[in-house]
Motif scaffolding. Structure first.
Motif, PDB file in Angstrom:
ATOM      1  N   PHE A   1      39.460  44.913  25.977  1.00 49.54           N
ATOM      2  CA  PHE A   1      40.347  45.928  26.614  1.00 49.54           C
ATOM      3  C   PHE A   1      40.637  46.935  25.415  1.00 49.54           C
ATOM      4  N   SER A   2      40.935  48.270  25.874  1.00 46.07           N
ATOM      5  CA  SER A   2      41.337  49.579  24.990  1.00 46.07           C
ATOM      6  C   SER A   2      42.509  49.943  25.470  1.00 46.07           C
ATOM      7  N   PHE A   3      43.696  49.774  24.596  1.00 42.42           N
ATOM      8  CA  PHE A   3      44.955  50.291  24.908  1.00 42.42           C
ATOM      9  C   PHE A   3      45.443  51.423  24.046  1.00 42.42           C
ATOM     10  N   HIS A   4      45.588  52.786  24.826  1.00 39.40           N
ATOM     11  CA  HIS A   4      45.872  53.950  24.174  1.00 39.40           C
ATOM     12  C   HIS A   4      47.109  54.226  24.563  1.00 39.40           C
ATOM     13  N   THR A   5      47.961  54.717  23.311  1.00 44.07           N
ATOM     14  CA  THR A   5      49.162  54.805  23.426  1.00 44.07           C
ATOM     15  C   THR A   5      49.912  55.882  22.461  1.00 44.07           C
ATOM     16  N   ASP A   6      51.039  56.398  22.584  1.00 44.84           N
ATOM     17  CA  ASP A   6      51.786  57.307  21.759  1.00 44.84           C
ATOM     18  C   ASP A   6      52.955  56.424  21.250  1.00 44.84           C
ATOM     19  N   ASP A   7      53.123  55.356  21.786  1.00 44.31           N
ATOM     20  CA  ASP A   7      54.365  54.451  21.283  1.00 44.31           C
ATOM     21  C   ASP A   7      54.200  53.840  19.929  1.00 44.31           C
ATOM     22  N   LEU A   8      54.961  54.215  18.843  1.00 41.14           N
ATOM     23  CA  LEU A   8      54.971  53.925  17.689  1.00 41.14           C
ATOM     24  C   LEU A   8      55.283  52.188  17.631  1.00 41.14           C
ATOM     25  N   ILE A   9      55.608  51.578  18.541  1.00 40.43           N
ATOM     26  CA  ILE A   9      55.954  50.280  18.629  1.00 40.43           C
ATOM     27  C   ILE A   9      54.781  49.454  18.672  1.00 40.43           C
TER      28      ILE A   9
ATOM     29  N   PRO B   1      45.577  54.969  18.973  1.00 38.29           N
ATOM     30  CA  PRO B   1      46.771  56.273  18.852  1.00 38.29           C
ATOM     31  C   PRO B   1      46.364  57.377  19.885  1.00 38.29           C
ATOM     32  N   VAL B   2      47.304  58.049  20.447  1.00 38.92           N
ATOM     33  CA  VAL B   2      47.089  59.077  20.990  1.00 38.92           C
ATOM     34  C   VAL B   2      48.041  60.199  20.641  1.00 38.92           C
TER      35      VAL B   2
END
Length: 91
Positions: A55-63, A76-77
């Motif tokens: 899987f690929s998980f794209h997020t801007d959440d710094l956690i 990161p996005v």
């Protein structure tokens, strides 16, 4: 390539006895066996990398720390106003 199914599938016994069958989305039905019935591969079908999926998980959440994780990767996005800027990874 490593296959998860071993031995004869139960629907092969049905087909040998002329019992109509349709098998779809059945885990580990790869490769689908020849039959008079309809069989389709389901979960467990090898992906383009020859494995059983990542899987690929794209997020801007710094956690979430970018990088590889068990079963996939976090990317990161950048959210910029009303759109997201990201680099999409392949395959």
């Amino acid at each position: 390539m490593f296959l998860l199914r071993h031995g004869k599938a139960f629907w092969q016994y049905l087909d040998e006895r002329g019992i109509p069958l349709t098998v779809f989305r059945l885990p580990s039905n790869f490769p689908p066996v020849s039959s008079r019935g309809k069989t389709f591969a389901g979960m467990g079908t090898p992906d383009l990398l020859g494995g059983y999926g990542t899987f690929s998980f794209h997020t801007d959440d710094l956690i979430f720390s970018p990088g590889p994780v068990n079963g996939g990767a976090i990317y990161p996005v950048q959210v910029a106003g009303d759109h997201i800027e990201a680099h999409l990874h392949d395959p």
